[in-house]
Write an enzyme that holds these catalytic residues in place. Structure first.
Site, mmCIF file in Angstrom:
data_model
loop_
_atom_site.group_PDB
_atom_site.id
_atom_site.type_symbol
_atom_site.label_atom_id
_atom_site.label_comp_id
_atom_site.label_asym_id
_atom_site.label_seq_id
_atom_site.Cartn_x
_atom_site.Cartn_y
_atom_site.Cartn_z
ATOM 1 N N ASP A 105 -18.871 -14.298 -21.032
ATOM 2 C CA ASP A 105 -19.328 -13.873 -22.362
ATOM 3 C C ASP A 105 -20.332 -14.660 -22.868
ATOM 4 O O ASP A 105 -19.611 -15.472 -23.704
ATOM 5 C CB ASP A 105 -17.969 -13.517 -22.957
ATOM 6 C CG ASP A 105 -18.488 -12.298 -24.129
ATOM 7 O OD1 ASP A 105 -19.390 -11.509 -24.070
ATOM 8 O OD2 ASP A 105 -17.480 -12.252 -24.858
ATOM 9 N N TYR A 158 -26.215 -18.788 -11.367
ATOM 10 C CA TYR A 158 -25.709 -18.048 -10.524
ATOM 11 C C TYR A 158 -26.420 -17.267 -9.439
ATOM 12 O O TYR A 158 -26.249 -16.390 -8.748
ATOM 13 C CB TYR A 158 -24.547 -16.695 -11.123
ATOM 14 C CG TYR A 158 -25.263 -15.993 -12.192
ATOM 15 C CD1 TYR A 158 -24.977 -16.350 -13.611
ATOM 16 C CD2 TYR A 158 -26.248 -14.829 -11.782
ATOM 17 C CE1 TYR A 158 -25.458 -15.560 -14.537
ATOM 18 C CE2 TYR A 158 -26.442 -14.194 -12.641
ATOM 19 C CZ TYR A 158 -26.155 -14.526 -13.912
ATOM 20 O OH TYR A 158 -26.895 -13.771 -15.086
ATOM 21 N N TYR A 198 -24.634 -45.826 -18.526
ATOM 22 C CA TYR A 198 -25.544 -44.675 -18.472
ATOM 23 C C TYR A 198 -26.595 -44.915 -19.815
ATOM 24 O O TYR A 198 -27.998 -44.774 -19.771
ATOM 25 C CB TYR A 198 -24.911 -43.353 -18.704
ATOM 26 C CG TYR A 198 -25.735 -41.951 -18.756
ATOM 27 C CD1 TYR A 198 -26.193 -41.595 -17.512
ATOM 28 C CD2 TYR A 198 -26.574 -41.768 -19.833
ATOM 29 C CE1 TYR A 198 -26.950 -40.568 -17.385
ATOM 30 C CE2 TYR A 198 -27.284 -40.337 -19.881
ATOM 31 C CZ TYR A 198 -27.692 -39.810 -18.526
ATOM 32 O OH TYR A 198 -28.419 -38.762 -18.553
ATOM 33 N N CYS A 228 -11.122 -4.181 -62.738
ATOM 34 C CA CYS A 228 -11.723 -3.964 -64.264
ATOM 35 C C CYS A 228 -11.530 -2.407 -64.657
ATOM 36 O O CYS A 228 -11.990 -2.308 -65.653
ATOM 37 C CB CYS A 228 -12.836 -4.524 -64.517
ATOM 38 S SG CYS A 228 -14.301 -3.562 -63.689
ATOM 39 N N ARG A 270 -32.986 -13.343 -21.852
ATOM 40 C CA ARG A 270 -33.214 -12.071 -21.260
ATOM 41 C C ARG A 270 -34.153 -11.072 -21.964
ATOM 42 O O ARG A 270 -34.997 -10.201 -21.467
ATOM 43 C CB ARG A 270 -32.066 -11.373 -20.781
ATOM 44 C CG ARG A 270 -32.073 -10.028 -20.094
ATOM 45 C CD ARG A 270 -30.806 -9.620 -19.551
ATOM 46 N NE ARG A 270 -30.933 -8.129 -19.095
ATOM 47 C CZ ARG A 270 -31.031 -7.004 -19.579
ATOM 48 N NH1 ARG A 270 -30.809 -7.095 -20.710
ATOM 49 N NH2 ARG A 270 -31.381 -6.043 -18.782
ATOM 50 N N CYS A 310 -18.943 -2.092 -58.063
ATOM 51 C CA CYS A 310 -18.389 -2.231 -59.392
ATOM 52 C C CYS A 310 -19.691 -2.565 -60.419
ATOM 53 O O CYS A 310 -20.157 -3.828 -60.024
ATOM 54 C CB CYS A 310 -17.272 -3.009 -59.579
ATOM 55 S SG CYS A 310 -16.941 -3.474 -61.460
HETATM 56 ZN ZN LIG Z 1 -14.789 -4.263 -61.399
#
Ligand SMILES: [Zn+2]
Length: 665
Positions: free
Chosen positions: A122, A227, A37, A409, A141, A428
């Site tokens: 899916d 399909y 091929y 901390c 789509r 934080c």
């Molecule tokens: Zn922290």
């Protein structure tokens, strides 16, 4: 071989290759060796290069993926692309049939419909347009009316014929999908590169087909089950699927003709569990009325055709106990609550943790520590808690309250304001929070940052724990004798690590900027800024206004960068770093052919040599008089000379005028 013979040979080769593509990729029953091929494909490729006038964008040689583009064109579908209504149980299915029969009776049609049952894969729906037997467009789509033109990507999918055996015009609809094992493989690679993971095969397929570089798509083994045909009259759905096969499409063999809904239900029951062992995600069955005249008579609701329905499978669900909720501190200081679960087997793997995303999500679920929770993975890779069995809750179970202090901390956590609303995440804000600090160090040495290959996440953690690495610059002070003998390090590996650090001392500006881990400054933003300023000191001193003026940089980013460089501690750290590193700058990007070298040979169909040279130079490219290993493209016209052979020898990419024009378009 003269030109006339070549034309014939090209046509024969294309037809032969198409036949063997079908046998290999659709029928899974090749009758010639791969090598054979490849030899034929090679012959075709060489002939097309020698006679570019016979080249055709839909030739099998173009399946490897063309030039990257910068966006997808929108396309309006000639036929609106509906999606089917869903039912979830047999009763729903029966109601659907009854409604249809009522409509038929009103129209005085007394036929009972029979059904074709197909897998609902899916994946991503793709609309293929053929004109006179040639694929002219592949589109997504989209919203059903307007999709995106992804023809160049679609061409790389080997289960799609580029040329049909007959010169007909029609639209073919199919589902593109990828294998579960490819998802695992790609996610593993992405995890290594600290890139976001694909949640499931559907996301992976959609993400892949929306790549702007067709070569990436070509490398990813996408499949397509066809399909549906629009634009041809076919008597039944069964016949339509057979016709698709005859045209050279891959049609899913796992389908069944059912005389009635009872047979549909038997098929459904069989597949409810069987589907979990399939290589692709299946989230249900699609049931279509087989007889086309009945289908047409039934027509459409506002949303979907009445003649078909999706019968969904239940998602895979298990029940387990939520032992505790812990908090993770990210590099930017964002706090993510994580569910620590009693270990449970879900879709073939043990799950112990699941992200709860943020406090709003915890409130939405109403989940409390000690609760029995539903966990699902509906073909997905990332498990999620989606419901709580509240009647099993212990009386004293308390609502989760977000701690007001950082778990690492102990500094105050804050919720930021974006506009008038508070952000969903808590942060934080402590600049020297050890958790943030460690994540920052990991980011600094990561592949897209300084790219210190031998310094992986675990190693950074270990060195950080024992105080060997304290900040960015301390990495460059590491000595072989500090490392040798540490957990996992012998003489050789210590040596390799030091070498790897040495290599990283020369770093391109955009990577350095990205590595610093400035908030809101991702890879692309770092590139934009680097190209704009071209020099690190200029960026460091840039004002808010100057930064906001950069293409692609918003106010939020500009603000964040200003704050970063204004910080005394950062400033000190950068000064130390600049003593260790050499930051290189790239030339400003001035065109699409930036840094590419071309050689021109032969007579081009429309452009003169000088015009072609002008175009290349205007776009930032360079024209050389002879082919060498540094040549990127040979622009090849009629009657090419020895340069053609040189290009073949060096493996230089050979393009014709059309392809060249696409490059600079
Ligand atoms: Zn922290």
């Amino acid at each position: 071989m003269d030109k006339k013979e070549a034309k014939v040979r090209i046509s024969v080769l294309r037809k032969t290759l198409e036949k063997h593509r079908f046998l290999y990729h659709v029928k899974d029953a090749p009758i010639i060796l791969d090598e054979a091929y490849d030899t034929l494909l090679n012959e075709l490729d060489n002939l097309e290069k020698k006679y570019p006038e016979f080249d055709n964008p839909m030739s099998p040689t173009h399946r490897v993926g063309g030039t990257p583009i910068d966006h997808f064109e929108k396309v309006r579908h000639t036929i609106p692309q509906w999606s089917f209504d869903n039912v979830f149980d047999f009763e729903g299915l029966q109601n659907w049939e009854e409604r249809n029969i009522t409509i038929l009776k009103k129209a005085e049609i007394n036929k009972s419909p029979t059904y074709v049952t197909e897998m609902k894969i899916d994946g991503l729906k793709i609309i293929l347009t053929y004109e006179k037997g040639i694929l002219v467009r592949g589109a997504t789509r989209g919203d059903g009316e307007i999709g995106e033109d992804i023809t160049e990507n679609v061409k790389t999918i080997k289960s799609i014929p580029l040329i049909l055996p007959e010169e007909i015009s029609m639209t073919v609809i199919g589902e593109a999908w990828m294998k579960k094992k490819d998802l695992e493989k790609i996610n593993k690679e992405r995890a290594k590169n600290e890139m976001a993971l694909y949640a499931n095969t559907r996301n992976l397929t959609a993400g892949t087909l929306r790549q702007l570089d067709p070569k990436i798509v070509a490398s990813r083994n996408i499949q397509l089950f066809a399909y549906d045909i629009e634009g041809l009259k076919v008597k039944s759905q069964e016949k339509e699927l057979e016709l698709l096969e005859r045209f050279g499409f891959l049609v899913n063999d796992d389908r069944k003709y059912c005389k009635n809904l009872k047979e549909v239900q038997t098929f459904y029951d069989k597949w409810k569990n069987k589907r979990l062992n399939e290589n692709y995600g299946i989230d249900g069955l699609v049931i279509k009325i087989n007889e086309r005249d009945i289908w047409d008579e039934l027509g459409y609701t506002a949303k979907s055709p009445r003649g078909g329905i999706a019968y969904k499978f239940p998602a895979e669900v298990v029940v387990t106990k939520l032992n505790s909720i812990t908090l993770q501190v990210g590099r930017t200081g964002a706090i993510t609550p994580v569910a620590e679960l009693a270990p449970v087997l879900l879709a073939g793997s043990i799950v112990k943790r699941a992200t709860l995303h943020n406090i709003d999500e915890i409130k939405r679920l109403g989940v409390r520590v000690g609760d029995t929770v539903y966990l699902r993975k509906a073909g997905d890779v990332i498990p999620e808690i989606f419901d709580v069995m509240k009647d099993m809750r212990k009386k004293n179970a308390k609502e989760f309250v977000m701690p007001d202090k950082c778990p690492e901390c102990e500094s105050e956590l804050v919720r930021e304001k974006s506009g008038k609303e508070l952000s969903v995440a808590f942060y934080c804000k402590n600049k020297s929070c050890p958790a943030k600090h460690l994540e920052g160090l990991i980011h600094f040495v990561s592949k897209k940052g300084l790219n210190i290959e031998e310094l992986g996440e675990r190693t950074v953690e270990l060195f950080h724990d024992i105080g060997l690495i304290t900040d960015f610059s301390s990495i460059f002070k590491l000595k072989k004798e500090d490392i040798e003998g540490l957990e996992g390090f012998g003489e050789k590996s210590a040596d390799n690590l030091i070498k790897s650090i040495e290599k990283s001392r020369i770093v391109p500006l955009h990577r350095f900027l990205f590595a610093l881990g400035i908030r809101h400054t991702g890879e692309q933003t770092a590139k934009d800024i680097a190209y704009h300023f071209g020099n690190f000191e200029k960026i460091r001193k840039a004002s808010f206004e100057e930064l906001s003026n950069v293409e692609g940089v918003g106010e939020k980013v500009a603000q964040s960068i200003c704050e970063f460089f204004a910080d005394a501690k950062n400033s000190q750290e950068i000064d130390l770093l600049l003593k260790e590193l050499k930051i290189t700058t790239e030339k400003k990007n001035i065109g699409k052919l930036n840094n590419l070298t071309f050689v021109i040979t032969g007579t081009l169909p429309t452009l003169s040599r000088d015009e072609a040279k002008d175009l290349i130079e205007k776009n930032g490219g360079h024209v050389s008089s002879s082919v060498s290993s540094k040549t990127n493209y040979l622009l090849c016209g009629e009657n090419a000379g020895s340069k053609y052979d040189d290009a073949v020898k060096f493996g230089t990419k050979i393009i014709n005028e059309d392809e060249f024009k696409k490059l600079v378009k």
